[in-house]
Scaffold this active site. Structure first.
Site, mmCIF file in Angstrom:
data_model
loop_
_atom_site.group_PDB
_atom_site.id
_atom_site.type_symbol
_atom_site.label_atom_id
_atom_site.label_comp_id
_atom_site.label_asym_id
_atom_site.label_seq_id
_atom_site.Cartn_x
_atom_site.Cartn_y
_atom_site.Cartn_z
ATOM 1 N N GLY A 199 0.854 -1.195 0.000
ATOM 2 C CA GLY A 199 0.000 0.000 0.000
ATOM 3 C C GLY A 199 0.882 1.233 0.000
ATOM 4 O O GLY A 199 0.604 2.216 0.682
ATOM 5 N N ASP A 222 1.094 -1.526 -4.725
ATOM 6 C CA ASP A 222 -0.207 -0.870 -4.464
ATOM 7 C C ASP A 222 -1.186 -1.313 -5.538
ATOM 8 O O ASP A 222 -0.824 -2.067 -6.466
ATOM 9 C CB ASP A 222 -0.058 0.668 -4.441
ATOM 10 C CG ASP A 222 -1.119 1.346 -3.571
ATOM 11 O OD1 ASP A 222 -2.323 1.211 -3.885
ATOM 12 O OD2 ASP A 222 -0.772 2.006 -2.572
ATOM 13 N N ASP A 242 -3.226 -6.745 -5.489
ATOM 14 C CA ASP A 242 -4.168 -6.647 -4.377
ATOM 15 C C ASP A 242 -3.564 -7.360 -3.162
ATOM 16 O O ASP A 242 -3.321 -8.571 -3.220
ATOM 17 C CB ASP A 242 -5.487 -7.324 -4.809
ATOM 18 C CG ASP A 242 -6.553 -7.254 -3.726
ATOM 19 O OD1 ASP A 242 -6.215 -6.946 -2.562
ATOM 20 O OD2 ASP A 242 -7.721 -7.521 -4.047
ATOM 21 N N MET A 243 -3.329 -6.613 -2.096
ATOM 22 C CA MET A 243 -2.642 -7.183 -0.918
ATOM 23 C C MET A 243 -3.452 -8.281 -0.232
ATOM 24 O O MET A 243 -2.905 -9.044 0.567
ATOM 25 C CB MET A 243 -2.297 -6.080 0.083
ATOM 26 C CG MET A 243 -3.490 -5.389 0.687
ATOM 27 S SD MET A 243 -2.968 -3.925 1.579
ATOM 28 C CE MET A 243 -4.534 -3.121 1.886
ATOM 29 N N LYS A 256 2.785 1.336 6.073
ATOM 30 C CA LYS A 256 2.584 2.610 6.777
ATOM 31 C C LYS A 256 1.148 3.090 6.546
ATOM 32 O O LYS A 256 0.714 3.221 5.402
ATOM 33 C CB LYS A 256 3.572 3.667 6.288
ATOM 34 C CG LYS A 256 3.326 5.010 6.940
ATOM 35 C CD LYS A 256 4.175 6.112 6.394
ATOM 36 C CE LYS A 256 3.629 7.457 6.797
ATOM 37 N NZ LYS A 256 2.335 7.786 6.189
ATOM 38 N N HIS A 260 -4.638 0.684 9.778
ATOM 39 C CA HIS A 260 -5.678 1.537 10.404
ATOM 40 C C HIS A 260 -6.812 1.857 9.412
ATOM 41 O O HIS A 260 -7.818 2.435 9.799
ATOM 42 C CB HIS A 260 -5.071 2.802 11.030
ATOM 43 C CG HIS A 260 -4.802 3.923 10.079
ATOM 44 N ND1 HIS A 260 -4.732 5.236 10.472
ATOM 45 C CD2 HIS A 260 -4.568 3.935 8.746
ATOM 46 C CE1 HIS A 260 -4.487 6.005 9.429
ATOM 47 N NE2 HIS A 260 -4.369 5.248 8.370
HETATM 48 C C1 SAM Z 1 -3.711 5.498 3.611
HETATM 49 S S1 SAM Z 1 -2.917 5.103 2.153
HETATM 50 C C2 SAM Z 1 -1.244 4.894 2.718
HETATM 51 C C3 SAM Z 1 -0.209 5.191 1.656
HETATM 52 C C4 SAM Z 1 1.237 5.079 2.137
HETATM 53 N N1 SAM Z 1 1.502 3.820 2.774
HETATM 54 C C5 SAM Z 1 1.561 6.220 3.068
HETATM 55 O O1 SAM Z 1 1.478 6.056 4.275
HETATM 56 O O2 SAM Z 1 1.864 7.300 2.553
HETATM 57 C C6 SAM Z 1 -3.452 3.436 1.866
HETATM 58 C C7 SAM Z 1 -2.911 2.830 0.604
HETATM 59 O O3 SAM Z 1 -3.367 1.480 0.521
HETATM 60 C C8 SAM Z 1 -3.655 1.200 -0.838
HETATM 61 N N2 SAM Z 1 -4.566 0.042 -0.946
HETATM 62 C C9 SAM Z 1 -5.886 0.001 -0.641
HETATM 63 N N3 SAM Z 1 -6.372 -1.222 -0.877
HETATM 64 C C10 SAM Z 1 -5.337 -1.974 -1.363
HETATM 65 C C11 SAM Z 1 -5.218 -3.326 -1.791
HETATM 66 N N4 SAM Z 1 -6.277 -4.150 -1.764
HETATM 67 N N5 SAM Z 1 -4.010 -3.771 -2.213
HETATM 68 C C12 SAM Z 1 -2.937 -2.922 -2.243
HETATM 69 N N6 SAM Z 1 -2.987 -1.636 -1.833
HETATM 70 C C13 SAM Z 1 -4.170 -1.164 -1.394
HETATM 71 C C14 SAM Z 1 -4.274 2.484 -1.333
HETATM 72 O O4 SAM Z 1 -4.307 2.580 -2.717
HETATM 73 C C15 SAM Z 1 -3.365 3.531 -0.660
HETATM 74 O O5 SAM Z 1 -2.274 3.873 -1.459
HETATM 75 O O1 LIG Z 2 -9.666 9.295 3.387
HETATM 76 C C1 LIG Z 2 -8.710 9.637 4.072
HETATM 77 C C2 LIG Z 2 -8.464 10.987 4.394
HETATM 78 C C3 LIG Z 2 -7.368 11.328 5.139
HETATM 79 C C4 LIG Z 2 -7.125 12.707 5.475
HETATM 80 C C5 LIG Z 2 -8.036 13.416 6.217
HETATM 81 C C6 LIG Z 2 -7.771 14.727 6.526
HETATM 82 C C7 LIG Z 2 -6.617 15.316 6.099
HETATM 83 O O2 LIG Z 2 -6.376 16.628 6.374
HETATM 84 C C8 LIG Z 2 -5.692 14.600 5.368
HETATM 85 C C9 LIG Z 2 -5.938 13.292 5.079
HETATM 86 O O3 LIG Z 2 -6.474 10.427 5.559
HETATM 87 C C10 LIG Z 2 -6.681 9.119 5.294
HETATM 88 C C11 LIG Z 2 -5.749 8.174 5.773
HETATM 89 O O4 LIG Z 2 -4.671 8.556 6.474
HETATM 90 C C12 LIG Z 2 -5.964 6.819 5.512
HETATM 91 O O5 LIG Z 2 -5.072 5.932 6.001
HETATM 92 C C13 LIG Z 2 -7.060 6.396 4.783
HETATM 93 C C14 LIG Z 2 -7.966 7.297 4.297
HETATM 94 C C15 LIG Z 2 -7.789 8.676 4.563
#
Ligand code: SAM
Ligand SMILES: O=c1cc(-c2ccc(O)cc2)oc2c(O)c(O)ccc12
Length: 354
Positions: A199, A222, A242-243, A256, A260
């Site tokens: 991810g 991702d 897909d993880m 990271k 959550h």
């Molecule tokens: C909250 S973001 C975190 C991104 C990064 N790890 C960071 O902390 O900056 C969650 C990430 O999980 C990815 N994700 C969601 N479902 C997924 C899946 N089934 N397989 C792989 N990645 C996935 C999303 O596309 C997104 O980039």
């Molecule tokens: O969907 C989100 C949105 C956020 C988010 C909310 C407010 C902000 O000012 C910045 C970002 O963060 C997310 C996140 O950290 C996550 O792990 C999943 C979804 C979202």
């Protein structure tokens, strides 16, 4: 109704002020968003870090009839701590300079946080909050589903504008957090020859690790639409997938802000895939996520963790967890031991051994 006097009057005034402080919290956030959209921090910075009101109005092309509006915006944001208000002794003219915090709102800044502010207050990302109450009475997984009919991950596969805004917000958070992780907690990566960031978004975490430890082969994994949108960096491998189905093998996997985003059952599924991907001896899973401590001496951190937990409730199916809740997930996924390092203010580094 009789007006209270004495102690009761004092209480009423305190309650009044407490309530309005919370009711108007959004006005502070929205004023800050306006300042960033207008480019106020950058205008002050370009002007040498200090600017008078007329100079600022000119730099921002504010309509002559709105100069007083700009003054009201600036005094509010100065009061909130984003700018420092100064008055020229010679002519009494009002001027502003950047406060330490507003340097992090400059555009094109490695540690800039403006994208996170703009995402959080984007009308489409705010919309699900209006459905929170109704959604608690219905079966759909999240208020986000109530508004968009699908999860944020499904929606972003089709809404590339949202995908870009979301990824940029995550990347700016990752740049900041990883700066601390690689500089202060580099020992976590000791002995590793390969690592997959699950991810990993557009690759910020993997890039930071590859730059600090060039001998580690780093992969960003991702969803395919996220990997397709990533600007390639020669030091990183990019893999779409897909993880829940497969995780590419490596000495270690890092997640990271991933677990959550999900409920307990899904966390166990993801961690089981991670366990399959690493060696039984010497392999590890590294989590960067929050560990909520309701009794923390820093109640400000706990408050922020609870607010983040509400974001997870509204926007995706996740939650912020206390240590005993994490422990159960790790055990159910088959990990024998874990170590928590509360390293990053809101977040911790959690190392899992198979
Ligand atoms: C909250 S973001 C975190 C991104 C990064 N790890 C960071 O902390 O900056 C969650 C990430 O999980 C990815 N994700 C969601 N479902 C997924 C899946 N089934 N397989 C792989 N990645 C996935 C999303 O596309 C997104 O980039
Ligand atoms: O969907 C989100 C949105 C956020 C988010 C909310 C407010 C902000 O000012 C910045 C970002 O963060 C997310 C996140 O950290 C996550 O792990 C999943 C979804 C979202």
């Amino acid at each position: 109704m009789e007006m209270p006097t004495g102690e009761a009057a004092k209480e009423l005034i305190e309650v009044h002020s407490f309530m309005w402080n919370h009711f108007l919290g959004f006005a502070g956030s929205m004023s800050l968003k306006c300042a960033v959209q207008l480019g106020i921090p950058d205008a002050i910075d370009r002007h040498g870090g200090h600017i008078t009101l007329p100079e600022l109005a000119d730099a921002l092309s504010v309509h002559p009839a709105k100069t007083l509006h700009l003054r009201r915006l600036m005094r509010t944001l100065a009061q909130l701590g984003f700018f420092v208000k100064q008055t020229h002794e010679a002519d009494g003219q009002e001027a502003y300079r950047l406060a330490t915090v507003s340097k992090y709102l400059l555009k094109n800044q490695a540690a800039g946080m403006a994208p996170a502010l703009l995402l959080g207050l984007d009308p489409e990302w705010v919309a699900p909050w209006h459905s929170l109450g109704d959604s608690l009475r219905r079966e759909e997984p999240t208020p986000f589903h109530a508004v968009f009919g699908k999860s944020c991950w499904e929606l972003m596969a089709h809404r590339l504008d949202m995908n870009e805004r979301f990824n940029e917000s995550m990347a700016c958070d990752a740049r900041l957090v990883m700066e601390v992780v690689v500089n202060e907690y580099g020992h976590v990566f000791k002995g590793l020859r390969s690592l997959v960031d699950i991810g990993g978004g557009t690759g910020t975490v993997a890039k930071a690790i590859a730059k600090a430890f060039p001998h580690i082969r780093c992969t960003t994994f991702d969803l395919p639409h996220v990997i397709e949108s990533a600007t390639r960096d020669a030091s990183i491998n990019y893999v779409g997938g897909d993880m829940f189905e497969h995780v590419p093998p490596a000495d270690a996997v890092i997640l990271k802000s991933i677990l959550h985003d999900w409920g307990d059952e899904n966390c166990v599924k993801i961690l089981k895939q991670c366990k399959e991907a690493i060696p039984m001896v010497g392999g590890k899973v590294i989590l960067i996520d929050m560990v909520v401590n309701p009794n923390s001496p820093s109640q400000e951190s706990t408050k922020l963790q609870y607010l983040y937990d509400m974001c997870m409730m509204v926007l995706c199916e996740g939650r912020e967890r206390e240590e005993h809740e994490w422990k159960k997930i790790f055990k159910d996924a088959g990990f024998t031991s874990y170590k928590i390092t509360p390293a990053l203010g809101l977040r911790s580094i959690i190392e899992l051994s198979p």
